[in-house]
Design a protein around this motif. Structure first.
Motif, PDB file in Angstrom:
ATOM      1  N   THR A 148       0.683  -0.916  -0.086  1.00 48.22           N
ATOM      2  CA  THR A 148      -0.083   0.003   0.594  1.00 48.22           C
ATOM      3  C   THR A 148       1.009   1.159   0.373  1.00 48.22           C
ATOM      4  O   THR A 148       2.252   1.179   0.049  1.00 48.22           O
ATOM      5  CB  THR A 148      -0.882  -0.368   1.029  1.00 48.22           C
ATOM      6  N   LYS A 149       0.739   2.659  -0.579  1.00 54.56           N
ATOM      7  CA  LYS A 149       1.040   3.504  -0.041  1.00 54.56           C
ATOM      8  C   LYS A 149       1.826   4.203   0.879  1.00 54.56           C
ATOM      9  O   LYS A 149       2.695   4.763   0.872  1.00 54.56           O
ATOM     10  CB  LYS A 149       0.165   4.972  -0.723  1.00 54.56           C
ATOM     11  N   ASP A 150       1.501   3.656   1.905  1.00 52.07           N
ATOM     12  CA  ASP A 150       1.924   3.386   3.613  1.00 52.07           C
ATOM     13  C   ASP A 150       3.022   2.428   3.871  1.00 52.07           C
ATOM     14  O   ASP A 150       3.476   2.750   4.975  1.00 52.07           O
ATOM     15  CB  ASP A 150       0.801   4.039   5.063  1.00 52.07           C
ATOM     16  N   GLY A 151       2.763   1.810   2.900  1.00 50.45           N
ATOM     17  CA  GLY A 151       4.680   0.511   3.086  1.00 50.45           C
ATOM     18  C   GLY A 151       3.469  -0.299   3.645  1.00 50.45           C
ATOM     19  O   GLY A 151       5.140  -1.427   4.445  1.00 50.45           O
ATOM     20  N   ARG A 152       2.828  -0.999   3.886  1.00 49.11           N
ATOM     21  CA  ARG A 152       1.747  -1.861   4.478  1.00 49.11           C
ATOM     22  C   ARG A 152       1.886  -3.129   3.102  1.00 49.11           C
ATOM     23  O   ARG A 152       1.568  -3.209   2.354  1.00 49.11           O
ATOM     24  CB  ARG A 152       0.455  -2.071   4.845  1.00 49.11           C
ATOM     25  N   VAL A 153       2.566  -4.376   3.210  1.00 44.95           N
ATOM     26  CA  VAL A 153       1.824  -5.404   2.715  1.00 44.95           C
ATOM     27  C   VAL A 153       1.094  -6.115   2.496  1.00 44.95           C
ATOM     28  O   VAL A 153       0.393  -6.345   4.069  1.00 44.95           O
ATOM     29  CB  VAL A 153       3.142  -6.546   2.885  1.00 44.95           C
ATOM     30  N   ALA A 154       0.657  -5.817   1.344  1.00 42.98           N
ATOM     31  CA  ALA A 154      -0.622  -6.773   1.224  1.00 42.98           C
ATOM     32  C   ALA A 154      -0.703  -8.274   1.786  1.00 42.98           C
ATOM     33  O   ALA A 154      -0.011  -8.753   1.619  1.00 42.98           O
ATOM     34  CB  ALA A 154      -1.542  -6.592  -0.106  1.00 42.98           C
ATOM     35  N   SER A 155      -2.210  -8.225   2.230  1.00 41.55           N
ATOM     36  CA  SER A 155      -1.789 -10.066   2.964  1.00 41.55           C
ATOM     37  C   SER A 155      -1.749 -10.695   1.630  1.00 41.55           C
ATOM     38  O   SER A 155      -1.007 -12.059   2.252  1.00 41.55           O
ATOM     39  CB  SER A 155      -3.462 -10.287   3.675  1.00 41.55           C
TER      40      SER A 155
END
Length: 396
Positions: A148-155
């Motif tokens: 995501t744009k905030d750096g979280r990896v999609a599940s």
């Protein structure tokens, strides 16, 4: 250190003081499928501040959650009390195990620290495992739907995220073999959707500020069009994509690195031939669908193995990669066969990593190759295509 309140307070101090190196929670209180059978927690640095990464190990997936330092102790205490019967906390000063009985009473056991003095090494290892850190958005990963744009990896992209980092780790280990002080030329044969091509460019051109040019080659026009547009959108002006066949590609004369991932059957060998002819300093190849030697292998002593199609197929695949590795060794490459990703996700998980060095013990390696080839009655494509460069070419 007895009682629930005491261990909770100690946990808070470990977290607040940055002394907690790892926590592992296990033995579920209830097995309803909603809570992972195991959870591990490790400290990580995100955007300059300490967080604790919760890694949830379900039966078929692993997910992550990054918790700020201020909230981590409370989260861990609640997680243990509500869901698990056991936890192991590794700190700078001690390893502490917390065990709950069926009545909910805690027993606390301590022993000398195994993590003491390992903080720098643990930090180094984490950095090596994650060249691209979660929490720090890489633009190409955002565009490809991995982050995501905030750096979280999609599940659903955790496996791809780990694969990319594993690949970059393998690249990082052979960077000393690449030239300094000039442009590094790279070709990716059979690039497909180019997750790893973009990752390679990001590592070298964006993170390390190296002067590079990368060409991705694939037979599918729609894939090449997609990759070309994405490279333009990202501003990766030294990354280009072309429609083309590996065996027919003759547009370059000197290439420093050749990457070939899942090129089918002898297409992998065709890429290796090109790499050798160019004098590539580094070769990274993940083979796929090794059919050629399956049709050739014959040995009466191995009949119990070769009589079964499944066993013969697996043996032929291993023999194929052994042939490739040994011939590259004969030609002066230092070769390693590495596990690319967890075999749980795909059986095509072996990567051939070769770095050009000095020719050493060429005759011995060639004799070993000949003995292996002859005992299995093989006539490999790779040997035929490289015949003029092999020791047999100089024999009367």
């Amino acid at each position: 250190m007895a009682g629930v309140e005491k261990w909770q307070e100690q946990l808070r101090q470990w977290v607040d003081n940055g002394q907690l190196r790892q926590a592992t929670f296990s033995q579920l209180r209830r097995k309803d499928g909603s809570i992972p059978p195991k959870t591990t927690v490790r400290p990580i640095q995100l955007k300059g501040s300490l967080h604790y990464q919760f890694e949830y190990h379900f039966a078929t997936k692993v997910t992550h959650d990054n918790v700020p330092q201020a909230d981590a102790a409370l989260r861990m205490a609640g997680w243990l009390e509500e869901h698990y019967r056991q936890a192991l906390f590794k700190t700078d000063t001690a390893d502490v195990q917390v065990l709950f009985n069926k009545k909910g009473k805690a027993a606390v056991l301590g022993k000398p620290a195994t993590a003491k003095g390992e903080q720098d090494q643990l930090s180094h290892n984490r950095q090596k495992e994650r060249v691209i850190q979660e929490g720090e958005a890489a633009p190409f990963m955002v565009e490809l739907g991995i982050m995501t744009k905030d750096g979280r990896v999609a599940s659903k992209k955790q496996d791809k995220f780990r694969q990319i980092n594993r690949f970059l780790e393998m690249v990082t280990d052979v960077l000393p073999y690449l030239p300094e002080g000039r442009e590094i030329k790279i070709v990716d044969f059979g690039c497909g959707k180019s997750y790893l091509t973009f990752a390679l460019y990001y590592l070298l051109a964006i993170q390390q500020k190296r002067q590079i040019s990368v060409i991705g080659l694939d037979l599918k026009e729609d894939v090449i069009a997609f990759c070309s547009e994405l490279a333009r959108k990202l501003g990766y002006d030294r990354l280009h994509f072309q429609v083309g066949d590996i065996a027919q590609y003759n547009e370059q004369t000197n290439i420093d690195m050749v990457v070939t991932l899942h090129a089918c059957d002898t297409a992998t060998d065709a890429a290796l031939v090109k790499a050798v002819e160019w004098g590539a300093a580094v070769i990274l190849s993940v083979p796929c669908c090794q059919h050629e030697l399956f049709r050739q292998i014959s040995n009466d002593s191995l009949r119990p193995l070769l009589a079964h199609g499944l066993l013969k197929e697996r043996f032929a695949a291993l023999a194929t990669d052994a042939v490739r590795a040994q011939l590259l060794e004969v030609l002066g490459y230092k070769v390693q066969l590495l596990e690319f990703i967890d075999p749980e996700h795909t059986p095509k998980n072996m990567l051939i990593r070769a770095a050009l060095g000095r020719k050493d013990d060429t005759e011995r390696k060639w004799r070993e190759y000949e003995a292996f080839r002859d005992v299995l009655q093989l006539s490999p494509y790779l040997e035929r295509e490289l015949s003029s460069r092999l020791p047999q070419a100089g024999l009367p």
